[in-house]
Design a protein around this motif. Structure first.
Motif, PDB file in Angstrom:
ATOM      1  N   VAL A  90       0.828  -1.202   0.000  1.00  0.00           N
ATOM      2  CA  VAL A  90       0.000   0.000   0.000  1.00  0.00           C
ATOM      3  C   VAL A  90       0.867   1.258   0.000  1.00  0.00           C
ATOM      4  CG1 VAL A  90      -1.774   1.248   1.272  1.00  0.00           C
ATOM      5  CG2 VAL A  90      -1.862  -1.225   1.141  1.00  0.00           C
ATOM      6  N   ALA A  91       2.049   1.189   0.641  1.00  0.00           N
ATOM      7  CA  ALA A  91       2.922   2.358   0.701  1.00  0.00           C
ATOM      8  C   ALA A  91       3.560   2.679  -0.644  1.00  0.00           C
ATOM      9  CB  ALA A  91       4.016   2.139   1.749  1.00  0.00           C
ATOM     10  N   HIS A  92       3.570   1.744  -1.586  1.00  0.00           N
ATOM     11  CA  HIS A  92       4.177   2.001  -2.896  1.00  0.00           C
ATOM     12  C   HIS A  92       3.211   2.801  -3.766  1.00  0.00           C
ATOM     13  CE1 HIS A  92       6.223   1.234  -6.714  1.00  0.00           C
ATOM     14  NE2 HIS A  92       7.283   0.931  -5.976  1.00  0.00           N
TER      15      HIS A  92
ATOM     16  N   GLY B 131      -4.943   1.000  -5.110  1.00  0.00           N
ATOM     17  CA  GLY B 131      -5.409  -0.346  -5.381  1.00  0.00           C
ATOM     18  C   GLY B 131      -4.886  -0.852  -6.703  1.00  0.00           C
ATOM     19  N   GLY B 132      -5.462  -1.961  -7.166  1.00  0.00           N
ATOM     20  CA  GLY B 132      -5.062  -2.538  -8.442  1.00  0.00           C
ATOM     21  C   GLY B 132      -4.711  -4.006  -8.304  1.00  0.00           C
ATOM     22  N   VAL B 133      -4.100  -4.537  -9.347  1.00  0.00           N
ATOM     23  CA  VAL B 133      -3.734  -5.947  -9.407  1.00  0.00           C
ATOM     24  C   VAL B 133      -2.360  -6.132  -8.774  1.00  0.00           C
ATOM     25  CG1 VAL B 133      -3.276  -7.905 -10.921  1.00  0.00           C
ATOM     26  CG2 VAL B 133      -5.098  -6.278 -11.492  1.00  0.00           C
ATOM     27  N   VAL B 134      -2.268  -7.083  -7.865  1.00  0.00           N
ATOM     28  CA  VAL B 134      -1.017  -7.391  -7.181  1.00  0.00           C
ATOM     29  C   VAL B 134      -0.640  -8.825  -7.519  1.00  0.00           C
ATOM     30  CG1 VAL B 134       0.164  -7.575  -4.972  1.00  0.00           C
ATOM     31  CG2 VAL B 134      -1.547  -5.788  -5.312  1.00  0.00           C
ATOM     32  N   ASP B 135       0.401  -8.985  -8.300  1.00  0.00           N
ATOM     33  CA  ASP B 135       0.936 -10.306  -8.617  1.00  0.00           C
ATOM     34  C   ASP B 135       2.446 -10.195  -8.729  1.00  0.00           C
ATOM     35  OD1 ASP B 135       1.111  -8.907 -10.937  1.00  0.00           O
ATOM     36  OD2 ASP B 135      -0.209 -10.191 -12.117  1.00  0.00           O
ATOM     37  N   ALA B 136       3.086 -11.298  -9.073  1.00  0.00           N
ATOM     38  CA  ALA B 136       4.552 -11.309  -9.123  1.00  0.00           C
ATOM     39  C   ALA B 136       5.110 -10.305 -10.132  1.00  0.00           C
ATOM     40  CB  ALA B 136       5.053 -12.726  -9.405  1.00  0.00           C
TER      41      ALA B 136
ATOM     42  N   ARG C  65       8.051  -5.134 -11.026  1.00  0.00           N
ATOM     43  CA  ARG C  65       8.163  -3.790 -11.597  1.00  0.00           C
ATOM     44  C   ARG C  65       8.255  -2.723 -10.517  1.00  0.00           C
ATOM     45  NH1 ARG C  65       4.165  -5.917 -15.092  1.00  0.00           N
ATOM     46  NH2 ARG C  65       2.555  -4.842 -13.852  1.00  0.00           N
ATOM     47  N   ALA C  66       7.568  -2.963  -9.395  1.00  0.00           N
ATOM     48  CA  ALA C  66       7.602  -1.993  -8.295  1.00  0.00           C
ATOM     49  C   ALA C  66       8.870  -2.097  -7.464  1.00  0.00           C
ATOM     50  CB  ALA C  66       6.381  -2.182  -7.397  1.00  0.00           C
ATOM     51  N   GLY C  67       9.663  -3.147  -7.655  1.00  0.00           N
ATOM     52  CA  GLY C  67      10.891  -3.308  -6.890  1.00  0.00           C
ATOM     53  C   GLY C  67      10.698  -3.935  -5.530  1.00  0.00           C
ATOM     54  N   LEU C  68       9.522  -4.502  -5.267  1.00  0.00           N
ATOM     55  CA  LEU C  68       9.271  -5.149  -3.981  1.00  0.00           C
ATOM     56  C   LEU C  68       9.683  -6.613  -3.984  1.00  0.00           C
ATOM     57  CD1 LEU C  68       5.764  -3.618  -3.174  1.00  0.00           C
ATOM     58  CD2 LEU C  68       7.983  -2.922  -2.280  1.00  0.00           C
ATOM     59  N   VAL C  69       9.849  -7.198  -5.170  1.00  0.00           N
ATOM     60  CA  VAL C  69      10.276  -8.584  -5.316  1.00  0.00           C
ATOM     61  C   VAL C  69      11.371  -8.616  -6.371  1.00  0.00           C
ATOM     62  CG1 VAL C  69       9.567 -10.860  -6.143  1.00  0.00           C
ATOM     63  CG2 VAL C  69       8.120  -9.636  -4.559  1.00  0.00           C
TER      64      VAL C  69
END
Length: 223
Positions: free
Chosen positions: A84-86, A92-97, A102-106
């Protein structure tokens, strides 16, 4: 001023050891490093478990038993608060691998993805459509309460054992060979009872058993 006010600061400011300043300094010649050896050279760093070249202790111990460590499932773990902090998921939106990469969280897809439910005091206020191998129970509850959707694809172990992570019953459907060997065979079903004869048909009765024939005496036994 009390004595403990003075001794409390005693040793707080200690001068560093000045080495290599001649024999008269008390730390000349080897400068406290001793004579020869790896520790006297520059660049020495002690390795964990190194015993000077002899066989390490953990290699001298006898190995026995079974460990499941090589078959452990490793996850990339992401908390809801980090999602949520990103900025990509602030609304909101789609959260997958791929989205988390792309967001740099994985980092990559070399591990399975697991979503945990740690979130701030305000809770989850955005709608997320999460697709991951595993989602914790607390994370699923928060996402669904916020109007989102959770889809768990399950790990390879889940697929082999026949576990549906999206169903209420998460018990394994595919029993392993070990479990099959331990099961006992079910007792045979009792024989079905004789059916009642239909109307208009004669009832067949069992024939009486024939009496056994008398044995003939042998020739030597005749008088």
């Amino acid at each position: 001023m009390m004595i403990h006010d003075i001794t409390r600061l005693a040793g707080a400011h200690k001068r560093r050891k000045r080495v290599g300043r001649g024999e008269g300094s008390g730390h000349g010649k080897q400068s406290g490093r001793g004579s020869k050896g790896a520790k006297s050279r520059s660049g020495y760093a002690a390795k964990r478990g190194h015993e000077g070249g002899q066989m390490p202790y953990f290699r001298r111990l006898a190995k026995f038993g079974f460990t499941n460590a090589p078959f452990r499932v490793h996850f990339w773990i992401v908390n809801l608060r980090d999602i949520v902090a990103h900025p990509d998921f602030a609304k909101g939106g789609v959260v997958d691998a791929p989205a988390l990469i792309r967001a740099g969280l994985v980092r990559d897809t070399s591990r399975d993805l697991k979503i945990l439910g740690a979130v701030g005091e305000d809770g989850l206020r955005v709608r997320l459509e999460v697709t991951a191998q595993r989602v914790s129970a607390s994370a699923r509850k928060l996402i669904e309460q916020a109007g989102g959707k959770v889809t768990e694809s399950g790990t390879r172990r889940d697929r082999v054992r026949g576990i549906d992570r999206n169903a209420d019953d998460k018990s394994p459907k595919n029993l392993t060979k070990r479990l099959k060997r331990g099961r006992r065979k079910a007792p045979a079903a009792p024989a079905a009872e004789a059916k009642a004869p239909e109307e208009g048909k004669p009832v067949k009765t069992a024939k009486p058993a024939k009496a056994p024939k008398p044995e003939k005496p042998a020739k030597g036994d005749q008088a």
